[in-house]
Design a protein around this motif. Structure first.
Motif, PDB file in Angstrom:
ATOM      1  N   VAL A 129     -14.116  -7.013   4.153  1.00 49.23           N
ATOM      2  CA  VAL A 129     -13.455  -6.806   5.444  1.00 49.23           C
ATOM      3  C   VAL A 129     -12.354  -5.766   5.351  1.00 49.23           C
ATOM      4  CG1 VAL A 129     -12.161  -7.923   7.308  1.00 49.23           C
ATOM      5  CG2 VAL A 129     -13.874  -9.231   6.031  1.00 49.23           C
ATOM      6  N   ARG A 130     -12.400  -4.794   6.247  1.00 46.94           N
ATOM      7  CA  ARG A 130     -11.279  -3.867   6.426  1.00 46.94           C
ATOM      8  C   ARG A 130     -10.805  -3.987   7.867  1.00 46.94           C
ATOM      9  NH1 ARG A 130     -10.482   2.408   4.857  1.00 46.94           N
ATOM     10  NH2 ARG A 130     -10.318   1.389   2.838  1.00 46.94           N
ATOM     11  N   ASP A 131      -9.510  -4.135   8.029  1.00 48.21           N
ATOM     12  CA  ASP A 131      -8.989  -4.281   9.381  1.00 48.21           C
ATOM     13  C   ASP A 131      -7.593  -3.679   9.468  1.00 48.21           C
ATOM     14  OD1 ASP A 131     -10.008  -6.141  11.866  1.00 48.21           O
ATOM     15  OD2 ASP A 131      -7.844  -5.821  11.880  1.00 48.21           O
ATOM     16  N   SER A 159      -2.248  -4.432   2.023  1.00 44.61           N
ATOM     17  CA  SER A 159      -2.960  -4.701   0.776  1.00 44.61           C
ATOM     18  C   SER A 159      -4.283  -3.940   0.705  1.00 44.61           C
ATOM     19  CB  SER A 159      -3.221  -6.218   0.703  1.00 44.61           C
ATOM     20  OG  SER A 159      -3.860  -6.564  -0.488  1.00 44.61           O
ATOM     21  N   HIS A 160      -4.595  -3.465  -0.476  1.00 44.07           N
ATOM     22  CA  HIS A 160      -5.873  -2.802  -0.732  1.00 44.07           C
ATOM     23  C   HIS A 160      -6.199  -3.083  -2.200  1.00 44.07           C
ATOM     24  CE1 HIS A 160      -9.180  -0.202  -0.344  1.00 44.07           C
ATOM     25  NE2 HIS A 160      -8.588   0.940  -0.014  1.00 44.07           N
ATOM     26  N   PRO A 161      -6.549  -4.341  -2.488  1.00 40.03           N
ATOM     27  CA  PRO A 161      -6.631  -4.748  -3.898  1.00 40.03           C
ATOM     28  C   PRO A 161      -7.691  -4.024  -4.707  1.00 40.03           C
ATOM     29  CG  PRO A 161      -7.417  -6.504  -2.442  1.00 40.03           C
ATOM     30  CD  PRO A 161      -6.796  -5.464  -1.569  1.00 40.03           C
ATOM     31  N   SER A 197       1.937   2.581   3.176  1.00 42.51           N
ATOM     32  CA  SER A 197       0.841   2.662   2.213  1.00 42.51           C
ATOM     33  C   SER A 197       0.461   1.319   1.592  1.00 42.51           C
ATOM     34  CB  SER A 197       1.206   3.630   1.088  1.00 42.51           C
ATOM     35  OG  SER A 197       0.163   3.652   0.143  1.00 42.51           O
ATOM     36  N   ARG A 198      -0.745   0.863   1.897  1.00 41.16           N
ATOM     37  CA  ARG A 198      -1.265  -0.330   1.217  1.00 41.16           C
ATOM     38  C   ARG A 198      -1.686   0.022  -0.212  1.00 41.16           C
ATOM     39  NH1 ARG A 198      -5.953  -0.404   5.640  1.00 41.16           N
ATOM     40  NH2 ARG A 198      -7.233   1.324   4.927  1.00 41.16           N
ATOM     41  N   VAL A 199      -1.971   1.301  -0.447  1.00 42.14           N
ATOM     42  CA  VAL A 199      -2.352   1.744  -1.797  1.00 42.14           C
ATOM     43  C   VAL A 199      -1.164   1.567  -2.752  1.00 42.14           C
ATOM     44  CG1 VAL A 199      -3.098   3.718  -3.179  1.00 42.14           C
ATOM     45  CG2 VAL A 199      -4.053   3.362  -0.895  1.00 42.14           C
ATOM     46  N   ALA A 200       0.007   2.014  -2.311  1.00 40.35           N
ATOM     47  CA  ALA A 200       1.208   1.868  -3.150  1.00 40.35           C
ATOM     48  C   ALA A 200       1.528   0.389  -3.356  1.00 40.35           C
ATOM     49  CB  ALA A 200       2.387   2.585  -2.493  1.00 40.35           C
ATOM     50  N   LEU A 252       0.012  10.539  -2.119  1.00 39.44           N
ATOM     51  CA  LEU A 252      -0.485   9.811  -0.944  1.00 39.44           C
ATOM     52  C   LEU A 252      -0.376  10.684   0.286  1.00 39.44           C
ATOM     53  CD1 LEU A 252       1.462   6.443  -1.435  1.00 39.44           C
ATOM     54  CD2 LEU A 252      -0.939   6.874  -2.026  1.00 39.44           C
ATOM     55  N   ARG A 253      -1.307  10.512   1.200  1.00 42.94           N
ATOM     56  CA  ARG A 253      -1.203  11.250   2.456  1.00 42.94           C
ATOM     57  C   ARG A 253      -0.256  10.519   3.412  1.00 42.94           C
ATOM     58  NH1 ARG A 253      -4.356   9.252   6.885  1.00 42.94           N
ATOM     59  NH2 ARG A 253      -5.345   7.336   6.207  1.00 42.94           N
ATOM     60  N   ILE A 254       0.175  11.221   4.439  1.00 45.89           N
ATOM     61  CA  ILE A 254       0.941  10.548   5.499  1.00 45.89           C
ATOM     62  C   ILE A 254      -0.044   9.767   6.351  1.00 45.89           C
ATOM     63  CG2 ILE A 254       2.357  10.892   7.553  1.00 45.89           C
ATOM     64  CD1 ILE A 254       3.850  12.951   6.188  1.00 45.89           C
ATOM     65  N   GLN A 255       0.223   8.499   6.548  1.00 44.78           N
ATOM     66  CA  GLN A 255      -0.692   7.626   7.295  1.00 44.78           C
ATOM     67  C   GLN A 255      -0.392   7.778   8.790  1.00 44.78           C
ATOM     68  OE1 GLN A 255      -2.864   5.225   5.694  1.00 44.78           O
ATOM     69  NE2 GLN A 255      -2.327   5.975   3.683  1.00 44.78           N
ATOM     70  N   ARG A 256      -0.808   8.916   9.338  1.00 45.01           N
ATOM     71  CA  ARG A 256      -0.470   9.234  10.730  1.00 45.01           C
ATOM     72  C   ARG A 256      -0.927   8.163  11.706  1.00 45.01           C
ATOM     73  NH1 ARG A 256       1.082  14.326  12.044  1.00 45.01           N
ATOM     74  NH2 ARG A 256       1.510  15.578  10.214  1.00 45.01           N
ATOM     75  N   GLU A 257      -2.069   7.540  11.380  1.00 46.72           N
ATOM     76  CA  GLU A 257      -2.599   6.529  12.288  1.00 46.72           C
ATOM     77  C   GLU A 257      -1.702   5.300  12.388  1.00 46.72           C
ATOM     78  OE1 GLU A 257      -3.620   7.295   9.310  1.00 46.72           O
ATOM     79  OE2 GLU A 257      -4.673   5.673   8.280  1.00 46.72           O
ATOM     80  N   ARG A 258      -0.775   5.165  11.426  1.00 49.81           N
ATOM     81  CA  ARG A 258       0.115   3.995  11.476  1.00 49.81           C
ATOM     82  C   ARG A 258       1.513   4.373  11.954  1.00 49.81           C
ATOM     83  NH1 ARG A 258      -2.006   2.460   5.756  1.00 49.81           N
ATOM     84  NH2 ARG A 258      -4.140   2.088   6.400  1.00 49.81           N
ATOM     85  N   ILE A 259       1.684   5.629  12.365  1.00 49.75           N
ATOM     86  CA  ILE A 259       3.012   6.087  12.783  1.00 49.75           C
ATOM     87  C   ILE A 259       2.976   6.393  14.283  1.00 49.75           C
ATOM     88  CG2 ILE A 259       4.777   7.887  12.469  1.00 49.75           C
ATOM     89  CD1 ILE A 259       3.772   8.158   9.571  1.00 49.75           C
ATOM     90  N   HIS A 275      -5.137  10.459  -6.564  1.00 52.83           N
ATOM     91  CA  HIS A 275      -5.031  10.425  -5.086  1.00 52.83           C
ATOM     92  C   HIS A 275      -6.126   9.471  -4.604  1.00 52.83           C
ATOM     93  CE1 HIS A 275      -4.855  11.459  -0.899  1.00 52.83           C
ATOM     94  NE2 HIS A 275      -3.976  12.425  -1.085  1.00 52.83           N
ATOM     95  N   PRO A 276      -5.793   8.539  -3.699  1.00 53.85           N
ATOM     96  CA  PRO A 276      -6.820   7.578  -3.271  1.00 53.85           C
ATOM     97  C   PRO A 276      -7.845   8.164  -2.321  1.00 53.85           C
ATOM     98  CG  PRO A 276      -4.788   7.216  -2.040  1.00 53.85           C
ATOM     99  CD  PRO A 276      -4.497   8.280  -3.069  1.00 53.85           C
ATOM    100  N   GLY A 277      -7.558   9.336  -1.762  1.00 55.11           N
ATOM    101  CA  GLY A 277      -8.415   9.897  -0.731  1.00 55.11           C
ATOM    102  C   GLY A 277      -8.236   9.110   0.576  1.00 55.11           C
ATOM    103  N   PRO A 278      -8.493   9.710   1.714  1.00 57.09           N
ATOM    104  CA  PRO A 278      -8.860  11.113   1.884  1.00 57.09           C
ATOM    105  C   PRO A 278      -7.657  12.027   1.618  1.00 57.09           C
ATOM    106  CG  PRO A 278      -8.603  10.029   4.029  1.00 57.09           C
ATOM    107  CD  PRO A 278      -8.444   8.974   2.995  1.00 57.09           C
ATOM    108  N   MET A 279      -7.986  13.170   1.024  1.00 54.39           N
ATOM    109  CA  MET A 279      -6.936  14.050   0.514  1.00 54.39           C
ATOM    110  C   MET A 279      -6.752  15.240   1.462  1.00 54.39           C
ATOM    111  SD  MET A 279      -7.225  15.585  -3.269  1.00 54.39           S
ATOM    112  CE  MET A 279      -8.858  16.306  -3.152  1.00 54.39           C
TER     113      MET A 279
END
Ligand code: ASP
Length: 325
Positions: free
Chosen positions: A119-121, A149-151, A182-185, A237-244, A278-282
């Motif tokens: 599941v991704r949400d 989280s992105h385990p 960032s869930r990656v961080a 990491l990229r800027i998570q524009r979709e969350r800003i 880099h986790p991508g997308p880059m």
């Protein structure tokens, strides 16, 4: 639901992994075993991929309610290479956009003998919610949860670090970018805290600093020039524009590269054998210069290879439970 109850829920009564919701709450042997199993699935690129039939007869449903390329492809291939039946729910035609609750969608698919939900949400708490409501033989794997989280990404990052650095102790790990969203961080620092003693430096542009409560024991700074010095591992990491929501204060791409991008000049301040991840997308020439992304210190494509192996290992682990037929 309190935190402890969620942690406990990740393991079954025999201490085996049942759900993977986050790395926090898992202990080092569980994580290290997953990494070793993942390593065993890695093959050189021109060879046939590793296969395992341990999911034969099981059904895996991939439910991605947020955009994904590599994670979704990687889970799909992993499940197929483990011989599972695989169902990819198309978000654009899914019942969710017709108003059905996610739990009703889950119960529908569970009735079709789905055993593992990936599941991704975009909302926090969805994987946990599903995990608490499915039947005891069913597992839930978190494939990316909001900024929380992105385990599986955390595990593939740990595997990559272990492959190149051999140890998790005494490393300096610099994570650069939009840490706040960032869930990656989050997942990588959780994992690093569990498996060893590394120094984690979180380097973010002003305004994109994380909540310190989520990052105990780390160094937080906006000073990239000094914080990158002597690092062994650099994660961009990229800027998570979709969350800003308010984007007007964000730097332009050109400004970002100049101020916070990983350029060759900045990379030269790290240790000579530092690896670049880099986790991508880059976004080339924004958070990372093209020459660095393609340069000799980049291990970005190895991360993708490791991601598939890690997902195979997790599928194998959750399918090994005593309740499974
Ligand atoms: N692919 C990663 C994630 O799903 C990183 C990103 O999207 O920037 O979180």
């Amino acid at each position: 639901m309190d935190q402890q109850a969620i942690d406990y829920e990740q393991l079954n009564e025999r201490g085996q992994l049942r759900h993977l919701l986050k790395l926090d709450g898992l202990d080092a042997p569980v994580i290290l075993n997953l990494l070793s199993r993942a390593q065993s699935y890695i093959r050189p690129l021109r060879h046939a991929p590793a296969r395992d039939d341990c999911l034969a007869g099981r059904t895996v449903a991939n439910l991605f309610f947020e955009a994904s390329t590599r994670t979704r492809a990687s889970f799909e291939l992993a499940a197929k290479r483990m011989s599972a039946d695989v169902l990819n729910l198309d978000v654009n035609t899914s019942s969710r956009i017709k108003g059905e609750s996610i739990l009703d969608t889950i119960f529908t698919l569970q009735s079709m003998q789905t055993d593992i939900f990936v599941v991704r949400d975009a909302s926090a708490g969805i994987p946990q919610l599903i995990a608490t409501r499915v039947e005891p033989h069913v597992s839930v794997l978190n494939a990316g949860e909001s900024d929380v989280s992105h385990p599986t990404q955390g595990l593939l990052d740990l595997l990559t670090i272990r492959q190149y650095k051999r140890t998790f102790d005494g490393l300096v790990v610099a994570i650069i970018g939009d840490i706040a969203h960032s869930r990656v961080a989050r997942s990588l620092t959780e994992g690093l805290r569990i498996v060893g003693n590394s120094e984690v430096r979180l380097i973010s542009p002003p305004g994109l600093e994380p909540n310190p409560d989520y990052y105990p024991g780390t160094i937080m700074t906006t000073d990239i020039e000094n914080a990158i010095v002597d690092s062994d591992v650099i994660v961009t990491l990229r800027i998570q524009r979709e969350r800003i929501k308010e984007k007007s204060n964000l730097m332009t791409s050109h400004e970002y590269l100049k101020e916070y991008g990983l350029t060759e000049a900045r990379l030269s301040r790290a240790r000579p054998d530092a690896i670049v991840m880099h986790p991508g997308p880059m976004n080339r020439n924004v958070e990372i210069a093209g020459a660095v992304a393609d340069g000799p210190q980049s291990v970005i494509t190895q991360q993708v290879t490791n991601g598939l192996a890690v997902r195979m290992a997790i599928l194998a682990a959750v399918s090994a439970g005593p309740d499974q037929v």
